[in-house]
Design an enzyme around this catalytic site. Sequence first.
Site, PDB file in Angstrom:
ATOM      1  N   ASP A 160       0.809  -1.220   0.000  1.00 49.32           N
ATOM      2  CA  ASP A 160       0.000   0.000   0.000  1.00 49.32           C
ATOM      3  C   ASP A 160       0.843   1.271   0.000  1.00 49.32           C
ATOM      4  O   ASP A 160       0.464   2.285   0.575  1.00 49.32           O
ATOM      5  CB  ASP A 160      -0.961   0.029   1.216  1.00 49.32           C
ATOM      6  CG  ASP A 160      -1.858  -1.184   1.234  1.00 49.32           C
ATOM      7  OD1 ASP A 160      -2.261  -1.641   0.153  1.00 49.32           O
ATOM      8  OD2 ASP A 160      -2.155  -1.682   2.337  1.00 49.32           O
TER       9      ASP A 160
ATOM     10  N   LYS B 221       1.821   2.026  -5.184  1.00 51.56           N
ATOM     11  CA  LYS B 221       2.407   1.458  -6.417  1.00 51.56           C
ATOM     12  C   LYS B 221       1.534   1.796  -7.624  1.00 51.56           C
ATOM     13  O   LYS B 221       2.035   2.131  -8.697  1.00 51.56           O
ATOM     14  CB  LYS B 221       2.543  -0.076  -6.285  1.00 51.56           C
ATOM     15  CG  LYS B 221       3.483  -0.506  -5.174  1.00 51.56           C
ATOM     16  CD  LYS B 221       3.534  -2.004  -5.015  1.00 51.56           C
ATOM     17  CE  LYS B 221       2.305  -2.622  -4.374  1.00 51.56           C
ATOM     18  NZ  LYS B 221       2.082  -2.244  -2.960  1.00 51.56           N
TER      19      LYS B 221
ATOM     20  N   GLY C 291      -4.681  -4.204  -3.659  1.00 53.39           N
ATOM     21  CA  GLY C 291      -5.622  -3.137  -3.970  1.00 53.39           C
ATOM     22  C   GLY C 291      -4.808  -1.936  -4.385  1.00 53.39           C
ATOM     23  O   GLY C 291      -4.096  -1.364  -3.559  1.00 53.39           O
ATOM     24  N   HIS C 292      -4.822  -1.607  -5.659  1.00 54.84           N
ATOM     25  CA  HIS C 292      -4.000  -0.509  -6.176  1.00 54.84           C
ATOM     26  C   HIS C 292      -4.918   0.622  -6.630  1.00 54.84           C
ATOM     27  O   HIS C 292      -5.728   0.441  -7.532  1.00 54.84           O
ATOM     28  CB  HIS C 292      -3.122  -0.999  -7.338  1.00 54.84           C
ATOM     29  CG  HIS C 292      -2.162  -2.083  -6.937  1.00 54.84           C
ATOM     30  ND1 HIS C 292      -1.352  -2.732  -7.824  1.00 54.84           N
ATOM     31  CD2 HIS C 292      -1.877  -2.618  -5.723  1.00 54.84           C
ATOM     32  CE1 HIS C 292      -0.618  -3.623  -7.171  1.00 54.84           C
ATOM     33  NE2 HIS C 292      -0.923  -3.579  -5.908  1.00 54.84           N
TER      34      HIS C 292
ATOM     35  N   GLN D 150       1.664  -6.464  -3.347  1.00 53.86           N
ATOM     36  CA  GLN D 150       2.224  -6.691  -2.011  1.00 53.86           C
ATOM     37  C   GLN D 150       3.581  -5.971  -1.907  1.00 53.86           C
ATOM     38  O   GLN D 150       3.752  -4.959  -2.549  1.00 53.86           O
ATOM     39  CB  GLN D 150       2.365  -8.195  -1.691  1.00 53.86           C
ATOM     40  CG  GLN D 150       1.028  -8.894  -1.462  1.00 53.86           C
ATOM     41  CD  GLN D 150       0.245  -9.149  -2.727  1.00 53.86           C
ATOM     42  OE1 GLN D 150       0.715  -9.775  -3.654  1.00 53.86           O
ATOM     43  NE2 GLN D 150      -0.980  -8.674  -2.782  1.00 53.86           N
TER      44      GLN D 150
HETATM   45  P1  GDP Z   1      -0.737   0.293  -3.588  1.00 57.31           P
HETATM   46  O1  GDP Z   1      -1.392  -0.955  -3.104  1.00 57.31           O
HETATM   47  O2  GDP Z   1       0.735   0.303  -3.339  1.00 57.31           O
HETATM   48  O3  GDP Z   1      -1.055   0.623  -5.014  1.00 57.31           O
HETATM   49  O4  GDP Z   1      -1.343   1.480  -2.702  1.00 57.31           O
HETATM   50  P2  GDP Z   1      -2.884   1.684  -2.260  1.00 57.31           P
HETATM   51  O5  GDP Z   1      -3.655   2.157  -3.439  1.00 57.31           O
HETATM   52  O6  GDP Z   1      -3.392   0.497  -1.526  1.00 57.31           O
HETATM   53  O7  GDP Z   1      -2.728   2.814  -1.159  1.00 57.31           O
HETATM   54  C1  GDP Z   1      -2.147   4.046  -1.441  1.00 57.31           C
HETATM   55  C2  GDP Z   1      -3.156   5.143  -1.106  1.00 57.31           C
HETATM   56  O8  GDP Z   1      -2.507   6.392  -1.083  1.00 57.31           O
HETATM   57  C3  GDP Z   1      -4.265   5.274  -2.148  1.00 57.31           C
HETATM   58  O9  GDP Z   1      -5.434   5.689  -1.509  1.00 57.31           O
HETATM   59  C4  GDP Z   1      -3.738   6.366  -3.074  1.00 57.31           C
HETATM   60  O10 GDP Z   1      -4.773   7.066  -3.737  1.00 57.31           O
HETATM   61  C5  GDP Z   1      -3.043   7.258  -2.089  1.00 57.31           C
HETATM   62  N1  GDP Z   1      -1.876   7.992  -2.594  1.00 57.31           N
HETATM   63  C6  GDP Z   1      -0.893   7.552  -3.425  1.00 57.31           C
HETATM   64  N2  GDP Z   1       0.071   8.484  -3.540  1.00 57.31           N
HETATM   65  C7  GDP Z   1      -0.304   9.532  -2.757  1.00 57.31           C
HETATM   66  C8  GDP Z   1       0.307  10.782  -2.419  1.00 57.31           C
HETATM   67  O11 GDP Z   1       1.396  11.133  -2.873  1.00 57.31           O
HETATM   68  N3  GDP Z   1      -0.391  11.590  -1.565  1.00 57.31           N
HETATM   69  C9  GDP Z   1      -1.610  11.252  -1.038  1.00 57.31           C
HETATM   70  N4  GDP Z   1      -2.208  12.090  -0.204  1.00 57.31           N
HETATM   71  N5  GDP Z   1      -2.193  10.077  -1.344  1.00 57.31           N
HETATM   72  C10 GDP Z   1      -1.542   9.217  -2.173  1.00 57.31           C
HETATM   73  P1  IMO Z   2      -0.973  -4.248  -2.188  1.00 59.01           P
HETATM   74  O1  IMO Z   2      -0.583  -4.805  -3.522  1.00 59.01           O
HETATM   75  C1  IMO Z   2      -0.944  -4.636   2.159  1.00 59.01           C
HETATM   76  C2  IMO Z   2      -1.049  -8.700   3.790  1.00 59.01           C
HETATM   77  C3  IMO Z   2      -2.306  -9.087   4.561  1.00 59.01           C
HETATM   78  C4  IMO Z   2      -1.718 -10.058   5.564  1.00 59.01           C
HETATM   79  C5  IMO Z   2      -0.651 -10.786   4.748  1.00 59.01           C
HETATM   80  C6  IMO Z   2      -1.105 -12.137   4.190  1.00 59.01           C
HETATM   81  O2  IMO Z   2      -2.239  -3.474  -2.212  1.00 59.01           O
HETATM   82  O3  IMO Z   2       0.173  -3.491  -1.583  1.00 59.01           O
HETATM   83  P2  IMO Z   2      -2.749 -12.823   2.219  1.00 59.01           P
HETATM   84  O4  IMO Z   2      -4.208 -12.545   2.014  1.00 59.01           O
HETATM   85  O5  IMO Z   2      -1.875 -12.310   1.129  1.00 59.01           O
HETATM   86  O6  IMO Z   2      -2.478 -14.264   2.547  1.00 59.01           O
HETATM   87  O7  IMO Z   2      -2.362 -12.004   3.553  1.00 59.01           O
HETATM   88  O8  IMO Z   2      -0.312  -9.924   3.683  1.00 59.01           O
HETATM   89  N1  IMO Z   2      -1.279  -8.194   2.419  1.00 59.01           N
HETATM   90  C7  IMO Z   2      -1.195  -6.905   2.076  1.00 59.01           C
HETATM   91  N2  IMO Z   2      -0.989  -5.806   2.833  1.00 59.01           N
HETATM   92  N3  IMO Z   2      -1.079  -4.515   0.811  1.00 59.01           N
HETATM   93  C8  IMO Z   2      -1.266  -5.604   0.050  1.00 59.01           C
HETATM   94  O9  IMO Z   2      -1.273  -5.559  -1.306  1.00 59.01           O
HETATM   95  C9  IMO Z   2      -1.367  -6.871   0.677  1.00 59.01           C
HETATM   96  N4  IMO Z   2      -1.574  -8.132   0.232  1.00 59.01           N
HETATM   97  C10 IMO Z   2      -1.499  -8.929   1.307  1.00 59.01           C
HETATM   98  O10 IMO Z   2      -2.900  -7.970   5.177  1.00 59.01           O
HETATM   99  O11 IMO Z   2      -1.065  -9.363   6.580  1.00 59.01           O
HETATM  100 MG    MG Z   3      -2.895  -1.574  -1.777  1.00 50.04          MG
END
Ligand code: GDP
Ligand code: IMO
Ligand code: MG
Length: 419
Positions: free
Chosen positions: A12, A15, A39-40, A219
Amino acid sequence: MVDVVLGAFYGDEGKGKLIDYLSSKAKYAVRFSGGNNAGHTIEVDGKKFAFHLIPSGILNKDVKAILGNGVVIDPKVLIDEIYNLKENGYKCDNLYISDKAHLILPYHVELDKMQEDIRNNKIGTTKRGIGPAYCDKFERCGIRMEDFMSDEFGSMLKENIENKNKILKAFGYDEISYDKTYKEYMIYKEILRPYVCDTTTMLHKALKENENILCEGAQATLLDIDFGTYPFVTSSNPTIGGVCTGTGIGARYINNVYGVIKAYSSRVGEGPYVTELNNSIGDKIRELGHEYGTTTKRPRRCGWLDLVALNYSIMLNGLNGICMNHLDTIGKLDKIKLCVAYEIDGKIEEYFTTNTKILNKAKPIYEEFDGNFGDISNIKRYEDLPINAKKYIERIEEKTKVKVKFIGTGAGRENIIIR
Ligand code: GDP
Ligand code: IMO
Ligand code: MG
């Protein structure tokens, strides 16, 4: 040339946003590991897209978006994503699914829930069936996309359901109905059939034609099954090796390897986390950064950025560029801390260990920085950032010897500084 984007911490990191930007310069965007535990998020013109399976690069309509062989696929989730994109004007005729990718079936989800219930030390999985699906892949009873598309699908499914039901029944969990699953999956099969192909050959043809390929990590490094904080990890290799095994692309084609971090850090699920802030500052970061899971909506654990962990990630993956998101969020605090070493049993340690017992007793050693960056969301040039922000970034570069090449200044697609 192949560029790679990897999560450098516990996931998270943002990416999705970097991949959306980089894939505007690529012909192919490829997911190589994980499943819909990911979840991206990408925000385009105020509209939020949350991708669980489809590569985030698909929003660039000229990009061919590939789900590689290393991915595990829940067809219902994938179809929902395809329909959602279609409703928003994306035709998805640029989506390709590897014939070698494995299916997630209802018994995987049920077994994930069961195992999480019965184990003493909870992992906090996403309960999406990821671990059990990878177990079946390595147990060699998994069902791949090419099996799904074949006439053998029914008999393979039947054998698996009979075996899994014995386990589910023994532990008092709901058994899976073969008839219901078969009927449901036969519908999914025909919807997905046009997308399934040999993506490895496709990628090698692209390499011959000198096309740019971007590999999208899900991840993150510290959740890696080998190199993460085992057992509090996911069941795949989100680190650099996963790119080769999850796509069929050889290591010599890989060029840039970008690691994504936040200006602070977060973790969802259980496991050690040295710089976690179990206090009002952690709560404040969670609220300022909207740190609630994209997939499970769970509140994310928040803390300061940890350079001991980041240097481990740089070393393992050979990162040659960092993307640091949420500079805007951290800049809303008066004071910012940066972990530069651990104190373990009275000794100073700069090398990360994945031994959870040691991590649980490690005390972070911090340097402190001034915050209050003001509104930086519209800044496009590094030089225009406030001095406090630059001091923080440059100290990170000094300690890691890697350039912070991309800086996130907000959630929107346009809120990014490129250096
Ligand atoms: P990922 O799984 O690595 O793609 O990241 P997620 O989407 O799960 O979580 C990143 C969160 O931060 C999302 O809600 C994005 O919209 C938000 N985000 C990403 N870059 C920035 C940033 O530079 N500033 C702020 N405020 N939010 C960001
Ligand atoms: P993105 O791509 C954050 C974590 C889960 C748990 C562990 C194992 O959005 O960065 P699983 O369901 O994979 O067997 O769970 O890994 N986990 C993540 N945490 N971002 C993710 O993906 C994750 N995918 C799995 O919360 O701790
Ligand atoms: Mg994510």
